[in-house]
Design a protein around this motif. Structure first.
Motif, short mmCIF file in Angstrom:
data_model
loop_
_atom_site.label_atom_id
_atom_site.label_comp_id
_atom_site.label_asym_id
_atom_site.label_seq_id
_atom_site.Cartn_x
_atom_site.Cartn_y
_atom_site.Cartn_z
N TYR A 186 0.82 -1.21 -0.05
CA TYR A 186 -0.08 0.05 0.00
C TYR A 186 0.98 1.26 0.03
O TYR A 186 2.12 1.30 0.59
N PHE A 190 0.36 5.33 0.98
CA PHE A 190 -0.42 6.27 1.82
C PHE A 190 -0.08 7.45 1.64
O PHE A 190 1.04 8.02 1.76
N LEU A 223 -5.34 5.39 1.58
CA LEU A 223 -4.49 4.14 1.39
C LEU A 223 -4.70 3.30 0.01
O LEU A 223 -5.68 2.88 -0.07
N MET A 258 -2.22 8.78 10.02
CA MET A 258 -1.64 7.49 10.21
C MET A 258 -2.25 6.70 11.35
O MET A 258 -2.29 5.54 11.29
N ILE A 277 -5.43 4.40 9.73
CA ILE A 277 -4.88 3.46 8.84
C ILE A 277 -5.26 1.95 9.37
O ILE A 277 -4.79 1.61 10.69
N TYR A 328 -4.11 -1.13 9.51
CA TYR A 328 -2.96 -1.98 9.20
C TYR A 328 -3.10 -3.42 9.14
O TYR A 328 -4.01 -3.73 10.06
N TYR A 336 3.66 -1.07 3.91
CA TYR A 336 3.02 0.46 3.77
C TYR A 336 4.14 1.49 3.21
O TYR A 336 5.33 1.66 3.88
#
Length: 387
Positions: free
Chosen positions: A123, A125, A154, A178, A181, A183, A189
């Motif tokens: 990903y 971001f 994202l 952040m 996100i 995860y 990332y």
């Protein structure tokens, strides 16, 4: 596809109307509504996105010009400027947000591909800022005389689909996004240097996710060990620890530092990562592919109508952004299911001129049409879906 259906109606068949109806019922979106339902509203907004209407009045006039086709296009019988404005202002934006995420998941599952072969998803971001007039959008105050919103995104670099989006006023710092996100352990990332927040990066490391971030020039660190034999253009590949007081406190473990010389730009880039097992050039390749999210932002601003909003309230702005993302995912799904050889940009150009035609969509989007279109228009737009 039935040849007597309008092109837009054929596109709508790729949407899951039952899923949308379930979401509407969940949020009671059609409560006390006798005409112009949430489904009608979604289709009208997507029609405006795909044919590039510039204002709410412009959209209402376009719908009015096709009043006799409204039923077959799915617009209903009561599409007026006042009704559309009221719906964008008052209806729950979460309906369109939830359906946009459903379309994102569907598009990703269809376009899933293991391009990087790293054993996890990859990903990028980043955020893009959309400027707004401070006098009109007072809720989006950015500076003294400027307003704006940020779309934190994202972006799945393998499927080319935005997986998560977080909309905030433009004044919100990028690193704060952040925290929201979602995860996934084992995923990668990729961040630009605006996300050098070591406390948040360490949190990514602790949940067993991997990151690549471009380092700032004032980084304070000391080498613990380093490699002596390195690939071409890799100037340094070492394991370091931070020596700055706050950075050492927020990221107490060793981290990998890679210095790369880009011959094309004649520039030196420094990257930080917790992916110790990757080849140094793989780390550089991951960051280079981060540019795909910039192409997505450019594509969305140019070809989906979010630069000029059709409402002044925060609710109306959110609904328009989510309908734009839904339209993007719809085009990506159609592109996959019909196995198109053209680019998304080319598809959008043809569709924008043909939504109310009665032509078979497969015939409309065949390769010869796009070759003729490119010869006439000289299109050289980069494709987000060309690997």
């Amino acid at each position: 596809m039935h040849k007597e259906k309008f092109v837009f109606a054929q596109l709508v068949e790729f949407l899951n109307a039952d899923k949308f109806r379930h979401i509407v019922d969940k949020h009671q979106g059609n409560r006390y509504i006798k005409s112009f339902t949430c489904w009608n509203q979604l289709l009208v907004l997507m029609f405006g996105q795909l044919c590039n209407r510039r204002s709410l009045r412009d959209l209402a006039m376009a719908i009015g010009a096709h009043r006799g086709k409204g039923y077959h296009l799915g617009f209903g019988s009561d599409v007026k400027l006042s009704n559309l404005s009221k719906a964008n202002t008052n209806r729950d934006y979460r309906i369109f947000e939830e359906f946009a995420y459903y379309m994102v998941g569907k598009a990703q599952s269809k376009r899933m591909d293991n391009i990087f072969k790293l054993g996890g998803k990859v990903y990028a971001f980043d955020s893009t800022t959309i400027d707004l007039c401070m006098n009109i959008y007072q809720w989006a105050r950015f500076r003294k005389t400027k307003g704006g919103v940020k779309i934190h995104t994202l972006f799945d670099l393998e499927t080319q689909i935005p997986m998560f989006f977080h909309i905030t006023p433009a004044a919100v710092n990028d690193v704060n996004a952040m925290d929201v996100i979602p995860y996934e352990p084992g995923s990668f990332y990729v961040f630009d240097r605006g996300y050098n927040d070591f406390k948040r990066l360490f949190r990514i490391n602790e949940i067993r996710s991997l990151f690549v971030v471009r380092a700032k020039n004032n980084l304070q660190c000391k080498a613990v060990r380093w490699k002596r034999r390195m690939p071409k253009n890799i100037l340094s590949d070492s394991v370091v620890t931070f020596t700055g007081y706050m950075s050492e406190r927020h990221y107490p473990k060793p981290i990998r530092r890679i210095v790369f010389y880009d011959e094309e730009q004649d520039r030196v880039f420094t990257f930080l990562t917790n992916a110790f097992s990757l080849d140094a050039l793989q780390v550089v390749l991951l960051y280079k592919n981060r540019w795909q999210i910039e192409l997505f932002f450019k594509w969305m601003k140019q070809h989906l109508n979010i630069q000029k909003f059709w409402g002044v309230t925060e609710n109306a702005v959110r609904i328009q952004i989510y309908s734009a993302i839904t339209a993007y995912c719809l085009v990506a799904i159609v592109h996959h299911d019909l196995k198109m050889e053209c680019s998304i940009y080319e598809m959008l150009q043809i569709l924008s001129m043909s939504l109310t035609d009665k032509a078979n969509i497969n015939d409309l989007l065949n390769k010869s049409n796009f070759n003729n279109f490119n010869e006439r228009c000289g299109s050289s737009e980069p494709s987000l879906f060309a690997f």
